[in-house]
Design a protein around this motif. Sequence first.
Motif, PDB file in Angstrom:
ATOM      1  N   ALA A 106       0.604  -1.280   0.018  1.00 13.62           N
ATOM      2  CA  ALA A 106      -0.068  -0.038   0.135  1.00 13.62           C
ATOM      3  C   ALA A 106       0.907   1.247  -0.144  1.00 13.62           C
ATOM      4  CB  ALA A 106      -0.860   0.053   0.999  1.00 13.62           C
ATOM      5  N   HIS A 107       2.172   1.097   0.064  1.00 15.32           N
ATOM      6  CA  HIS A 107       3.224   2.260   0.062  1.00 15.32           C
ATOM      7  C   HIS A 107       4.349   1.883  -0.586  1.00 15.32           C
ATOM      8  CE1 HIS A 107       6.118   5.075   1.998  1.00 15.32           C
ATOM      9  NE2 HIS A 107       4.792   5.724   2.320  1.00 15.32           N
ATOM     10  N   PRO A 108       4.891   2.677  -1.293  1.00 11.72           N
ATOM     11  CA  PRO A 108       6.275   2.529  -1.998  1.00 11.72           C
ATOM     12  C   PRO A 108       7.070   1.724  -1.122  1.00 11.72           C
ATOM     13  CG  PRO A 108       5.350   4.734  -2.617  1.00 11.72           C
ATOM     14  CD  PRO A 108       4.617   4.231  -1.489  1.00 11.72           C
ATOM     15  N   LEU A 109       8.005   0.516  -1.638  1.00 12.29           N
ATOM     16  CA  LEU A 109       8.985  -0.021  -0.963  1.00 12.29           C
ATOM     17  C   LEU A 109      10.371   0.408  -1.154  1.00 12.29           C
ATOM     18  CD1 LEU A 109       7.190  -3.419  -1.631  1.00 12.29           C
ATOM     19  CD2 LEU A 109       6.878  -2.049   0.369  1.00 12.29           C
ATOM     20  N   GLU A 110      11.212   0.260  -0.363  1.00  8.92           N
ATOM     21  CA  GLU A 110      12.606   0.516  -0.751  1.00  8.92           C
ATOM     22  C   GLU A 110      13.225  -0.224  -1.702  1.00  8.92           C
ATOM     23  OE1 GLU A 110      15.130   0.286   2.647  1.00  8.92           O
ATOM     24  OE2 GLU A 110      14.040   1.597   3.973  1.00  8.92           O
ATOM     25  N   GLU A 111      12.644  -1.539  -1.902  1.00  6.06           N
ATOM     26  CA  GLU A 111      13.094  -2.299  -2.901  1.00  6.06           C
ATOM     27  C   GLU A 111      11.683  -2.923  -3.574  1.00  6.06           C
ATOM     28  OE1 GLU A 111      16.024  -6.176  -3.840  1.00  6.06           O
ATOM     29  OE2 GLU A 111      16.488  -5.049  -2.111  1.00  6.06           O
ATOM     30  N   GLU A 112      11.322  -2.551  -4.567  1.00  8.57           N
ATOM     31  CA  GLU A 112      10.046  -3.170  -5.130  1.00  8.57           C
ATOM     32  C   GLU A 112      10.112  -4.593  -5.370  1.00  8.57           C
ATOM     33  OE1 GLU A 112       7.427  -1.461  -5.072  1.00  8.57           O
ATOM     34  OE2 GLU A 112       7.764   0.261  -4.629  1.00  8.57           O
ATOM     35  N   LEU A 113       8.848  -5.491  -5.159  1.00 10.99           N
ATOM     36  CA  LEU A 113       9.183  -6.895  -5.320  1.00 10.99           C
ATOM     37  C   LEU A 113       8.575  -7.189  -6.850  1.00 10.99           C
ATOM     38  CD1 LEU A 113       7.650  -7.792  -1.857  1.00 10.99           C
ATOM     39  CD2 LEU A 113      10.209  -7.485  -2.496  1.00 10.99           C
ATOM     40  N   GLU A 114       8.797  -8.546  -7.228  1.00 17.11           N
ATOM     41  CA  GLU A 114       7.982  -8.939  -8.455  1.00 17.11           C
ATOM     42  C   GLU A 114       8.022 -10.631  -8.501  1.00 17.11           C
ATOM     43  OE1 GLU A 114      11.767  -9.731 -11.564  1.00 17.11           O
ATOM     44  OE2 GLU A 114      11.082  -7.903 -11.586  1.00 17.11           O
ATOM     45  N   MET A 115       7.110 -10.950  -9.192  1.00 16.14           N
ATOM     46  CA  MET A 115       6.720 -12.146  -9.129  1.00 16.14           C
ATOM     47  C   MET A 115       6.485 -12.829 -10.574  1.00 16.14           C
ATOM     48  SD  MET A 115       3.413 -13.501  -6.851  1.00 16.14           S
ATOM     49  CE  MET A 115       2.433 -15.360  -7.010  1.00 16.14           C
ATOM     50  N   ASP A 116       6.601 -13.930 -10.898  1.00 13.55           N
ATOM     51  CA  ASP A 116       6.284 -14.762 -11.917  1.00 13.55           C
ATOM     52  C   ASP A 116       4.831 -15.190 -11.948  1.00 13.55           C
ATOM     53  OD1 ASP A 116       7.086 -15.435 -14.968  1.00 13.55           O
ATOM     54  OD2 ASP A 116       7.138 -17.409 -14.284  1.00 13.55           O
ATOM     55  N   VAL A 117       3.952 -14.846 -12.757  1.00 16.01           N
ATOM     56  CA  VAL A 117       2.775 -15.119 -12.516  1.00 16.01           C
ATOM     57  C   VAL A 117       2.086 -15.994 -13.859  1.00 16.01           C
ATOM     58  CG1 VAL A 117       0.249 -14.522 -12.550  1.00 16.01           C
ATOM     59  CG2 VAL A 117       1.848 -13.109 -11.183  1.00 16.01           C
ATOM     60  N   ARG A 118       1.607 -17.200 -13.692  1.00 16.54           N
ATOM     61  CA  ARG A 118       1.211 -17.944 -14.745  1.00 16.54           C
ATOM     62  C   ARG A 118      -0.285 -17.986 -14.885  1.00 16.54           C
ATOM     63  NH1 ARG A 118       5.118 -23.253 -13.390  1.00 16.54           N
ATOM     64  NH2 ARG A 118       6.962 -22.114 -13.860  1.00 16.54           N
ATOM     65  N   GLY A 119      -0.838 -17.825 -16.157  1.00 20.77           N
ATOM     66  CA  GLY A 119      -2.401 -17.931 -16.542  1.00 20.77           C
ATOM     67  C   GLY A 119      -2.698 -18.134 -17.756  1.00 20.77           C
ATOM     68  N   ARG A 120      -3.691 -18.091 -17.993  1.00 23.43           N
ATOM     69  CA  ARG A 120      -4.094 -18.322 -19.665  1.00 23.43           C
ATOM     70  C   ARG A 120      -4.118 -16.967 -20.442  1.00 23.43           C
ATOM     71  NH1 ARG A 120      -9.030 -20.141 -18.906  1.00 23.43           N
ATOM     72  NH2 ARG A 120     -10.400 -18.661 -20.247  1.00 23.43           N
ATOM     73  N   ASP A 121      -3.702 -17.054 -21.624  1.00 27.56           N
ATOM     74  CA  ASP A 121      -3.681 -15.798 -22.484  1.00 27.56           C
ATOM     75  C   ASP A 121      -5.090 -15.465 -22.718  1.00 27.56           C
ATOM     76  OD1 ASP A 121      -3.432 -14.365 -25.248  1.00 27.56           O
ATOM     77  OD2 ASP A 121      -1.447 -14.326 -24.548  1.00 27.56           O
ATOM     78  N   ALA A 122      -5.445 -14.089 -22.579  1.00 23.77           N
ATOM     79  CA  ALA A 122      -6.701 -14.005 -22.677  1.00 23.77           C
ATOM     80  C   ALA A 122      -7.144 -13.882 -24.188  1.00 23.77           C
ATOM     81  CB  ALA A 122      -6.777 -12.429 -22.260  1.00 23.77           C
ATOM     82  N   LEU A 123      -6.044 -13.631 -25.079  1.00 23.12           N
ATOM     83  CA  LEU A 123      -6.665 -13.727 -26.575  1.00 23.12           C
ATOM     84  C   LEU A 123      -6.619 -14.983 -27.217  1.00 23.12           C
ATOM     85  CD1 LEU A 123      -5.249 -10.218 -27.734  1.00 23.12           C
ATOM     86  CD2 LEU A 123      -7.502 -10.945 -27.231  1.00 23.12           C
ATOM     87  N   GLN A 124      -5.194 -15.620 -26.950  1.00 21.96           N
ATOM     88  CA  GLN A 124      -4.987 -17.045 -27.542  1.00 21.96           C
ATOM     89  C   GLN A 124      -5.420 -18.260 -26.734  1.00 21.96           C
ATOM     90  OE1 GLN A 124      -3.459 -16.569 -30.409  1.00 21.96           O
ATOM     91  NE2 GLN A 124      -3.155 -14.465 -30.603  1.00 21.96           N
ATOM     92  N   GLY A 125      -5.717 -18.068 -25.768  1.00 25.00           N
ATOM     93  CA  GLY A 125      -6.335 -19.320 -24.797  1.00 25.00           C
ATOM     94  C   GLY A 125      -5.307 -20.086 -24.358  1.00 25.00           C
ATOM     95  N   VAL A 126      -4.054 -19.662 -24.675  1.00 23.37           N
ATOM     96  CA  VAL A 126      -2.881 -20.834 -24.210  1.00 23.37           C
ATOM     97  C   VAL A 126      -2.207 -20.362 -23.004  1.00 23.37           C
ATOM     98  CG1 VAL A 126      -2.320 -21.299 -26.656  1.00 23.37           C
ATOM     99  CG2 VAL A 126      -1.125 -19.509 -25.763  1.00 23.37           C
ATOM    100  N   PRO A 127      -1.602 -21.324 -22.221  1.00 24.51           N
ATOM    101  CA  PRO A 127      -0.773 -20.802 -20.971  1.00 24.51           C
ATOM    102  C   PRO A 127       0.108 -19.869 -21.235  1.00 24.51           C
ATOM    103  CG  PRO A 127      -0.996 -23.182 -21.238  1.00 24.51           C
ATOM    104  CD  PRO A 127      -1.524 -22.685 -22.407  1.00 24.51           C
ATOM    105  N   ARG A 128       0.523 -18.951 -20.460  1.00 21.39           N
ATOM    106  CA  ARG A 128       1.501 -17.814 -20.709  1.00 21.39           C
ATOM    107  C   ARG A 128       1.893 -17.465 -19.339  1.00 21.39           C
ATOM    108  NH1 ARG A 128       1.450 -12.414 -21.633  1.00 21.39           N
ATOM    109  NH2 ARG A 128      -0.766 -12.211 -22.069  1.00 21.39           N
ATOM    110  N   SER A 129       2.834 -16.736 -18.866  1.00 25.27           N
ATOM    111  CA  SER A 129       3.300 -16.119 -17.730  1.00 25.27           C
ATOM    112  C   SER A 129       4.017 -14.703 -18.015  1.00 25.27           C
ATOM    113  CB  SER A 129       4.551 -16.875 -17.204  1.00 25.27           C
ATOM    114  OG  SER A 129       5.786 -16.894 -17.865  1.00 25.27           O
ATOM    115  N   GLU A 130       3.462 -13.971 -16.787  1.00 23.05           N
ATOM    116  CA  GLU A 130       3.990 -12.491 -17.114  1.00 23.05           C
ATOM    117  C   GLU A 130       4.609 -12.092 -15.690  1.00 23.05           C
ATOM    118  OE1 GLU A 130       3.871  -9.968 -18.835  1.00 23.05           O
ATOM    119  OE2 GLU A 130       3.071 -10.899 -20.653  1.00 23.05           O
ATOM    120  N   VAL A 131       5.545 -11.224 -15.849  1.00 26.93           N
ATOM    121  CA  VAL A 131       5.991 -10.558 -14.615  1.00 26.93           C
ATOM    122  C   VAL A 131       5.113  -9.660 -14.047  1.00 26.93           C
ATOM    123  CG1 VAL A 131       8.034  -9.492 -13.379  1.00 26.93           C
ATOM    124  CG2 VAL A 131       8.443 -11.406 -15.026  1.00 26.93           C
ATOM    125  N   VAL A 132       4.756  -9.733 -12.657  1.00 23.37           N
ATOM    126  CA  VAL A 132       3.907  -8.652 -12.214  1.00 23.37           C
ATOM    127  C   VAL A 132       4.613  -8.047 -10.871  1.00 23.37           C
ATOM    128  CG1 VAL A 132       1.710  -8.339 -10.691  1.00 23.37           C
ATOM    129  CG2 VAL A 132       1.870 -10.066 -12.580  1.00 23.37           C
TER     130      VAL A 132
END
Length: 226
Positions: A106-132
């Motif tokens: 809820a507040h800016p962090l000294e070192e921002e974090l990231e996470m690899d998120v896996r899901g289904r492509d909204a257009l192609q319908g195939v599994p895909r991952s994105e960095v959030v």
Amino acid sequence: QVERKAVRDAALKAGVKEVHLIEQPMAAAIGAGLPVSEPRGSMIVDIGGGTTDVAVISLGAMATEYTLRTAGDAMDLAIQQYIRERKGILVGLPTAEKIKMKIGSAHPLEEELEMDVRGRDALQGVPRSEVVTSVDVREAVAGCIAEIDQAVRKVLEETDPELASDLMEHGILLAGGGSQLLGLDAHLTEVTQGLKVRCAETPLHAVVHGVLVALEQLDTYRELLQ
């Protein structure tokens, strides 16, 4: 009153001999160890799954209270929608909750974090991952946090001046799963222009622990029950 009666009737029909109701912020305050019966103001912000309860408690009663139906579940939904719209992948609510718990802030962090998120492509319908990133999640839940901010301000504005002076000394206590959002304490300190904000030792269990204490010490807390 309809909800109260429904809960009471359901318990009695299930065979319970005696039914008592307690307000959720009062239970959270007891469970977190706040001196709810003393003649001083104690403020709690309990961010659960379905609701956020904000209350100032003194002499065994809630002097000021406000409940809004924006809490952890709403944040999960906001994260899910954000990832679909901005990242182009579909994820379930359990995944959205994991993202919130791991890198949500809820507040800016000294070192921002990231996470690899896996899901289904909204257009192609195939599994895909994105960095959030934690910046993404902060943007996603900004609307929910703004509503909680507004509730906190509303309660403070309606609090008696004498009790408000107690809050300057003792600050605000956070409870509930949503209170574990990184940087929420620092964010609310800014929102309240300097009030000390701290999290309960066991925020997830504050409410249920408060109910247990009230039942074990029924004579002591009877006046707080309904």
